[in-house]
Scaffold this motif. Sequence first.
Motif, PDB file in Angstrom:
ATOM      1  N   CYS A 192      51.750  57.958  55.456  1.00 28.54           N
ATOM      2  CA  CYS A 192      53.196  57.763  55.311  1.00 28.54           C
ATOM      3  C   CYS A 192      53.489  56.994  54.024  1.00 28.54           C
ATOM      4  O   CYS A 192      52.630  56.271  53.506  1.00 28.54           O
ATOM      5  CB  CYS A 192      53.747  56.984  56.503  1.00 28.54           C
ATOM      6  N   ASP A 193      54.705  57.149  53.517  1.00 26.02           N
ATOM      7  CA  ASP A 193      55.089  56.379  52.337  1.00 26.02           C
ATOM      8  C   ASP A 193      55.347  54.923  52.734  1.00 26.02           C
ATOM      9  O   ASP A 193      55.181  54.541  53.900  1.00 26.02           O
ATOM     10  CB  ASP A 193      56.285  57.019  51.624  1.00 26.02           C
ATOM     11  N   TYR A 194      55.770  54.100  51.779  1.00 21.80           N
ATOM     12  CA  TYR A 194      55.885  52.665  52.050  1.00 21.80           C
ATOM     13  C   TYR A 194      57.056  52.337  52.973  1.00 21.80           C
ATOM     14  O   TYR A 194      57.158  51.218  53.474  1.00 21.80           O
ATOM     15  CB  TYR A 194      56.009  51.890  50.738  1.00 21.80           C
ATOM     16  N   LEU A 200      51.698  63.304  55.014  1.00 23.25           N
ATOM     17  CA  LEU A 200      50.566  64.177  55.307  1.00 23.25           C
ATOM     18  C   LEU A 200      50.122  63.972  56.756  1.00 23.25           C
ATOM     19  O   LEU A 200      49.987  62.840  57.214  1.00 23.25           O
ATOM     20  CB  LEU A 200      49.381  63.862  54.381  1.00 23.25           C
ATOM     21  N   ILE A 201      49.899  65.070  57.467  1.00 19.01           N
ATOM     22  CA  ILE A 201      49.369  65.017  58.829  1.00 19.01           C
ATOM     23  C   ILE A 201      48.245  66.038  58.918  1.00 19.01           C
ATOM     24  O   ILE A 201      48.475  67.234  58.742  1.00 19.01           O
ATOM     25  CB  ILE A 201      50.454  65.302  59.874  1.00 19.01           C
ATOM     26  N   LEU A 283      48.774  56.399  45.092  1.00 19.71           N
ATOM     27  CA  LEU A 283      48.953  56.107  43.665  1.00 19.71           C
ATOM     28  C   LEU A 283      50.344  56.509  43.193  1.00 19.71           C
ATOM     29  O   LEU A 283      50.955  55.830  42.357  1.00 19.71           O
ATOM     30  CB  LEU A 283      47.888  56.834  42.840  1.00 19.71           C
ATOM     31  N   MET A 284      50.861  57.617  43.733  1.00 18.54           N
ATOM     32  CA  MET A 284      52.210  58.052  43.376  1.00 18.54           C
ATOM     33  C   MET A 284      53.252  57.027  43.827  1.00 18.54           C
ATOM     34  O   MET A 284      54.242  56.765  43.136  1.00 18.54           O
ATOM     35  CB  MET A 284      52.518  59.411  44.020  1.00 18.54           C
ATOM     36  N   ILE A 285      53.022  56.438  45.023  1.00 19.32           N
ATOM     37  CA  ILE A 285      53.921  55.389  45.515  1.00 19.32           C
ATOM     38  C   ILE A 285      53.938  54.216  44.541  1.00 19.32           C
ATOM     39  O   ILE A 285      55.003  53.682  44.198  1.00 19.32           O
ATOM     40  CB  ILE A 285      53.478  54.915  46.915  1.00 19.32           C
ATOM     41  N   TYR A 292      57.459  63.688  49.506  1.00 15.72           N
ATOM     42  CA  TYR A 292      58.078  64.504  50.540  1.00 15.72           C
ATOM     43  C   TYR A 292      56.987  65.049  51.457  1.00 15.72           C
ATOM     44  O   TYR A 292      55.840  65.232  51.052  1.00 15.72           O
ATOM     45  CB  TYR A 292      58.868  65.664  49.901  1.00 15.72           C
ATOM     46  N   TYR A 293      57.377  65.305  52.697  1.00 19.36           N
ATOM     47  CA  TYR A 293      56.423  65.791  53.682  1.00 19.36           C
ATOM     48  C   TYR A 293      55.794  67.092  53.210  1.00 19.36           C
ATOM     49  O   TYR A 293      56.484  68.022  52.805  1.00 19.36           O
ATOM     50  CB  TYR A 293      57.121  65.996  55.026  1.00 19.36           C
TER      51      TYR A 293
END
Length: 314
Positions: A192-194, A200-201, A283-285, A292-293
């Motif tokens: 999950c993002d922050y 991702l699942i 890293l993108m965060i 996005y999902y």
Amino acid sequence: MKILFTSVGRRVELLQAFRNAADKNNIDLEIFGADITETAPALLFCNHTVIVPKIKDENYIPFLKEFCNNNKIDALIPTIDTDLLLLAKNRDLFGNTKVFVADFDKIALCRDKRLTADYFHSLGLKSPVPVDDYKLYNAGFPAFIKPKDGSSSIFAYKVENENELKMYADHVPDYIIQPFIEGTEYTVDIFCDYQGNPILITPRIRLAVRSGEVLKTVITQDDNIIKEAKLLANNFKPRGQITVQLIREKSTGNDYFIEINPRFGGGAPLSIKAGADSAEMLLMILQGKNLYYNEKAAEDGAFFCRFDQSIRIN
């Protein structure tokens, strides 16, 4: 970019996944590895070694806080269960360093298997009902006994009858007992993002396991498991990676959720290698990008096996 991994131990594969993601995106990544001993093998795959106090030491959190501040660490990522409650409780002390742990109350319920089962039930998910007194257990055999806050399958046993149950109850500390679910074991890697939004699942079947960690696995993009895991993630709202264990009962096809490990699990690099690259997403965060999902990012049917490797320490 600077990332500090705590209790790195043997988590070489995870560090390599972050190194690969950084190289792929032309990111100048410095990996800091923290442990209590200089001979932890994963430290040899870090740019910097950080020898820290033991987790139970009162100076542990102050040391990490000061180190992150002085070295302008962008993210702190824990890798073992015993780190999680402390870091969740003190996350706001770390200033500009993003600490990738869920909220304290969510971590606490993961550390108690009884609370975890209650949580699954509150979401409408099936989970074996735990009992914490062998004299009160009446759900039939085989059964399963384990510590309420255990990990790595330590003191976890399948029990065939009442005599065995009494024997193990005298042996297993602070135990719970559940009906044994016969079926296929799955791990679900969730990233999950922050803000806790699922990105991702990735479900995968646990084909062979040693000391609680997967040795052989196959990516299995099962629609029902993904739907259930997304429901859980939307409520749990972790920061970064969590790993969920479930068993699909052979006789009914029902999914019984067993536990949540709110961190990168030992087998998480396998989902990363299959295409669900949670290291890259993290890293993108840190770069401030919106995520996005990504439905079924990992390659369905990808099979992985793992092995031990030695490294000489000078």
